[in-house]
Design an enzyme around this catalytic site. Structure first.
Site, PDB file in Angstrom:
ATOM      1  N   SER A 262       1.948   6.329   2.997  1.00 11.45           N
ATOM      2  CA  SER A 262       2.762   7.361   3.646  1.00 11.45           C
ATOM      3  C   SER A 262       3.677   8.074   2.660  1.00 11.45           C
ATOM      4  O   SER A 262       4.099   7.504   1.652  1.00 11.45           O
ATOM      5  CB  SER A 262       3.623   6.736   4.740  1.00 11.45           C
ATOM      6  OG  SER A 262       2.813   6.225   5.757  1.00 11.45           O
TER       7      SER A 262
ATOM      8  N   GLU B  62      -6.712  -2.611   9.053  1.00 10.60           N
ATOM      9  CA  GLU B  62      -5.341  -2.734   9.555  1.00 10.60           C
ATOM     10  C   GLU B  62      -5.343  -2.902  11.074  1.00 10.60           C
ATOM     11  O   GLU B  62      -4.658  -3.752  11.624  1.00 10.60           O
ATOM     12  CB  GLU B  62      -4.539  -1.480   9.171  1.00 10.60           C
ATOM     13  CG  GLU B  62      -3.081  -1.529   9.601  1.00 10.60           C
ATOM     14  CD  GLU B  62      -2.260  -0.394   9.023  1.00 10.60           C
ATOM     15  OE1 GLU B  62      -2.815   0.717   8.883  1.00 10.60           O
ATOM     16  OE2 GLU B  62      -1.089  -0.617   8.702  1.00 10.60           O
TER      17      GLU B  62
ATOM     18  N   SER C 173       6.322  -1.238   2.874  1.00  6.95           N
ATOM     19  CA  SER C 173       6.734  -2.626   3.050  1.00  6.95           C
ATOM     20  C   SER C 173       6.376  -3.416   1.809  1.00  6.95           C
ATOM     21  O   SER C 173       5.348  -3.151   1.182  1.00  6.95           O
ATOM     22  CB  SER C 173       6.015  -3.267   4.238  1.00  6.95           C
ATOM     23  OG  SER C 173       6.181  -2.481   5.379  1.00  6.95           O
TER      24      SER C 173
ATOM     25  N   GLU D  13       1.126   7.873  19.982  1.00 11.92           N
ATOM     26  CA  GLU D  13       0.513   9.164  20.314  1.00 11.92           C
ATOM     27  C   GLU D  13      -0.884   9.258  19.696  1.00 11.92           C
ATOM     28  O   GLU D  13      -1.825   9.767  20.320  1.00 11.92           O
ATOM     29  CB  GLU D  13       1.403  10.312  19.816  1.00 11.92           C
ATOM     30  CG  GLU D  13       2.689  10.491  20.628  1.00 11.92           C
ATOM     31  CD  GLU D  13       3.648   9.300  20.517  1.00 11.92           C
ATOM     32  OE1 GLU D  13       3.763   8.719  19.413  1.00 11.92           O
ATOM     33  OE2 GLU D  13       4.267   8.944  21.530  1.00 11.92           O
TER      34      GLU D  13
ATOM     35  N   GLN E 217       0.832  -1.208   0.000  1.00 12.05           N
ATOM     36  CA  GLN E 217       0.000   0.000   0.000  1.00 12.05           C
ATOM     37  C   GLN E 217       0.864   1.255   0.000  1.00 12.05           C
ATOM     38  O   GLN E 217       1.676   1.461   0.875  1.00 12.05           O
ATOM     39  CB  GLN E 217      -1.012   0.001   1.141  1.00 12.05           C
ATOM     40  CG  GLN E 217      -0.449  -0.090   2.535  1.00 12.05           C
ATOM     41  CD  GLN E 217      -1.555  -0.215   3.580  1.00 12.05           C
ATOM     42  OE1 GLN E 217      -2.541  -0.912   3.364  1.00 12.05           O
ATOM     43  NE2 GLN E 217      -1.395   0.460   4.699  1.00 12.05           N
TER      44      GLN E 217
END
Lengths: 402, 369
Positions: free
Chosen positions: A124, A240, A157, A372, A121
């Site tokens: 990012s 995910e 990945s 976070e 995918q």
């Protein structure tokens, strides 16, 4: 014999078990060629039974899958490279099922499930990680209806193994950031896609950076409406988290099991380290019981944001444990096995030395949503505390500071 | 196919509240909301008697909760320790000043183990209140050695920091040759100024006190009582921790500083998220320990060591964070934080500290020294 979709769960489970027996009788795993076996299993609807008929499934409840998987595993059935194709099976498949055309979904899902096609995918970017909606890879519609893609993706990945990818782009820089995104699927051998290894702190290149230079994607590879890429991405990301929070370990297994094994083989044991190890054992067990409780509560209600607590707990525990393992190793904790740049074997990560795990697992608190972000989700959606102030909500994407 | 053996340890029980448990919790919470609001609890600590005997009468007598773990043929309700844990959670949430732990948990567990039939039915009915004469800090991880000696039916010795002794009519005293019942009037029960004002401790001195032999294996009975006690205290500590978290979060949703609700500051939100993660783990671990206690499951010792070790870290942390979130107000007598903090910290020492439970756990799972 077919599974009656209106029957009660126990009847369905029994009918399913019978179908698996019949299938195995007709396709002996010992003598059938693995790929033929996997294709036949898919065509019989025994790949993922919660998927619709014609897509490798039978439209049954997801919870019935575990029994089917167990029965095939016990019979020595070939595996479908599940470890290697985690993104394909866990995230690409549900996204394709929900948003691809019927024809594309049927064509793409079969080789995805059998492991013939690995998926990655492209989400990012160097400037957009946790803030995924900040991404800038541009998609410009051409006169002939095709899309022209330019930009850069990162931390991808499996891209070097993948035949296909999911891709999120910026199609309207004048819209606010969550609205101007468009989502595609794409073949990795499309001209203009350049996959380069990205070497990590472990020495390995498990991730990639990807350069997209005048890549042409036909409009029929779009998933969801133009400008609605964020909604499609939510489907991918929700799946995910389900994948990450998924399976409950057995007592003493996983990161705590590794640490205990390291402890038992260490010659430099002392009481303070032992107490630290036991403290982590307590937390691992409490977390495991909490996962069981969450599973029981999900079974009687709707899934909620509580899975974030499991991911956060697992992440901090695992990171602490691998750090402790290095200390338990003493002198050996100072050694590392091999920093040579290479492409890793993802299935063998758990058998690596503690030093590798210490370094690699630092990424657990970043990938799949940083710790976070998990804390924001827990504090806002579990505890109901006020949301973070947002200064980017009503601003066109092109005017955002970056 | 899935078989029972494939279910991970813990999955053999429901870790959710059953309908009966929800009803039990709601009934008790309803009473405690009226009768043990935290200001009332605080006021009680400054009265002469630190125990709310009227409330205790309602809980033990009218609601019949003192005999939950006692079989019906012995005069109890014939439920189990799992239901007792539900009561403990609610009492913890309210930091209620009643001797439930000493009487319905410690003394009851010891008497059940010793095979007593008479005293236990009096305790189960609420007719009498008892406690087990051991230090509150004793835990199940270390062998218990009786400190009281017996000579011609008369008991001599001293036991410090005993929980719920001030309200007890009867002390269940472990001696070398078994358990003894001693009327409180025949012992010196000296109130201690206790860190936890809502569970006052007392130092007991026996100076040739008349005791009635209850028989039994004192060491075994005490071990069993401390094991059950540690499991049940973990549920109480979950109640305290959850209340501390809820109290802090409620305050953070109404307190403004620098023109913003303090609950909108990420630095504070993230700390509450961490507390929430720990408390949800404690909730599950305590429930599992209660379930194993209820079924007398062989996994009870491991489940209890895990629950109590976790509780002893989590509950004080939740209460400390609750105090901190209240800023300067958290340091005042008029704020609920200190009531919860004192209960949580005392409980973290009660029935064995976290490190003692970890050491014991190491033995139970056979981790090399």
């Amino acid at each position: 014999m077919a599974v009656d979709q209106n029957a009660d769960r126990a009847t369905q489970a029994a009918q399913l078990a019978e179908e698996v027996r019949e299938f195995l009788a007709a396709h002996d795993p010992a003598t059938t060629e693995p790929l033929e076996f996997l294709r036949a299993r898919y065509d019989a609807g025994l790949a993922w039974v919660n998927y619709p008929e014609g897509y490798g499934g039978k439209g049954l409840d997801r919870s019935l899958q575990a029994d089917v998987s167990d029965a095939f595993a016990k019979a020595g059935a070939p595996d479908n490279k599940a470890g290697m194709n985690a993104i394909g099976l866990g995230m690409a498949a549900p996204t394709l099922l929900a948003f691809a055309s019927e024809e594309d979904a049927k064509r793409l899902l079969r080789p995805l499930w059998t492991g013939e096609n690995i998926w990655c995918q492209m989400f990012s970017e160097p400037g957009a990680g946790s803030d995924l909606a900040g991404l800038g890879t541009s998609a410009v519609k051409q006169e002939n209806g095709d899309w022209l893609i330019n930009g850069q993706k990162v931390w991808t990945s499996l891209a070097h193994h993948a035949e296909y990818a999911l891709l999120v782009t910026r199609s309207d820089p004048d819209a606010v950031k969550h609205r101007g995104m468009t989502y595609f699927w794409v073949k990795m051998d499309t001209p203009g896609i350049d996959v380069r290894p990205l070497r990590q702190i472990t020495g390995e290149a498990e991730f990639n950076e990807i350069f997209l230079d005048d890549v042409v994607i036909p409009d029929n590879q779009r998933l969801g409406e133009v400008g609605q890429g964020w909604a499609v991405a939510q489907t991918t990301l929700m799946n995910e988290r389900v994948a990450i929070g998924g399976k409950v370990a057995r007592r003493g297994e996983g990161a705590i099991g590794e640490a205990v094994r390291t402890w038992e083989s260490s010659e430099q044991r002392d009481p303070a380290l032992r107490d630290a190890l036991l403290s982590n054992w307590v937390e691992a067990e409490a977390l495991r019981i909490a996962q069981i409780r969450l599973g029981q509560s999900l079974a009687v209600g709707a899934p909620g944001p509580e899975g974030s607590a499991v991911k956060l707990g697992l992440t901090s525990l695992t990171q602490r444990l691998t750090g402790l393992e290095l200390e338990i190793q003493g002198d050996d904790g100072l050694r590392y096995d091999n920093y040579d740049m290479r492409r890793p074997d993802l299935d063998k990560r758990w058998s690596r030395i503690p030093g590798f795990r210490y370094l690699r697992w630092r990424g657990l608190s970043i990938e799949g949503g940083t710790s976070e972000i998990m804390r924001n989700i827990i504090s806002e959606r579990v505890l109901g505390l006020p949301p973070e102030p947002r200064i980017d909500k009503d601003v066109p994407w092109k005017d955002l500071p970056r | 196919m899935t078989t029972t053996a494939d279910v991970p340890v813990g999955g053999q029980y429901s870790l959710l509240e059953t309908e009966d448990e929800k009803e039990l919790a709601a009934t008790l919470r309803g009473l405690l909301t009226k009768r043990a609001e935290w200001q009332q609890v605080l006021a009680r600590t400054e009265e002469e008697s630190s125990t709310d005997l009227e409330l205790w009468k309602q809980i033990a007598g009218e609601l019949g909760l003192a005999g939950l773990a006692v079989p019906e043929e012995l005069g109890g309700a014939g439920a189990s320790w799992r239901e007792v844990a539900v009561v403990m959670t609610e009492l913890g949430r309210a930091t209620a000043p009643v001797p439930y732990f000493g009487s319905a948990v410690l003394a009851t567990a010891a008497l059940l183990h010793a095979g007593d039939k008479k005293l236990i039915s009096e305790i189960a009915s609420g007719e009498k209140t008892a406690t087990l004469a051991v230090p509150f800090s004793a835990g199940p991880g270390k062998p218990f050695t009786p400190t009281v000696t017996v000579s011609e039916g008369r008991l001599t010795g001293s036991i410090p920091v005993v929980a719920d002794a001030l309200a007890a009519d009867v002390l269940v005293v472990p001696a070398a040759d078994g358990l003894y019942a001693v009327a409180s009037a025949d012992a010196t029960v000296a109130p201690a100024v206790s860190l936890d004002m809502t569970r006052q401790l007392a130092d007991i001195t026996l100076d040739g006190a008349q005791g009635t032999s209850l028989g039994g294996d004192a060491v075994g009975a005490v071990h069993h009582a401390l094991l059950i006690g540690a499991a049940m205290l973990s549920s109480e500590m979950y109640g305290v921790a959850q209340n501390a978290l809820d109290t802090a979060v409620a305050y953070m949703k109404q307190r403004y500083q620098f023109g913003r609700l303090i609950g909108s500051y990420q630095g504070l939100k993230h700390r509450m998220a961490d507390v929430s993660v720990s408390v949800s783990q404690l909730q599950a671990a305590a429930k599992y320990a209660a379930a194993t206690a209820g079924e007398n499951d062989p996994d009870l010792p491991v489940a209890t060591a895990v629950a109590k070790a976790h509780a002893s870290v989590t509950a004080p942390k939740a209460a400390e964070e609750c105090l901190q979130m209240h800023g300067g107000q958290g340091m005042t007598w008029e704020n609920p934080s200190h009531v919860m903090l004192k209960r949580a910290k005392a409980d973290s020492i009660g029935m064995g500290r976290a490190d003692a439970h970890r050491t014991w756990l190491g033995e139970l799972i056979e981790l090399s020294a």
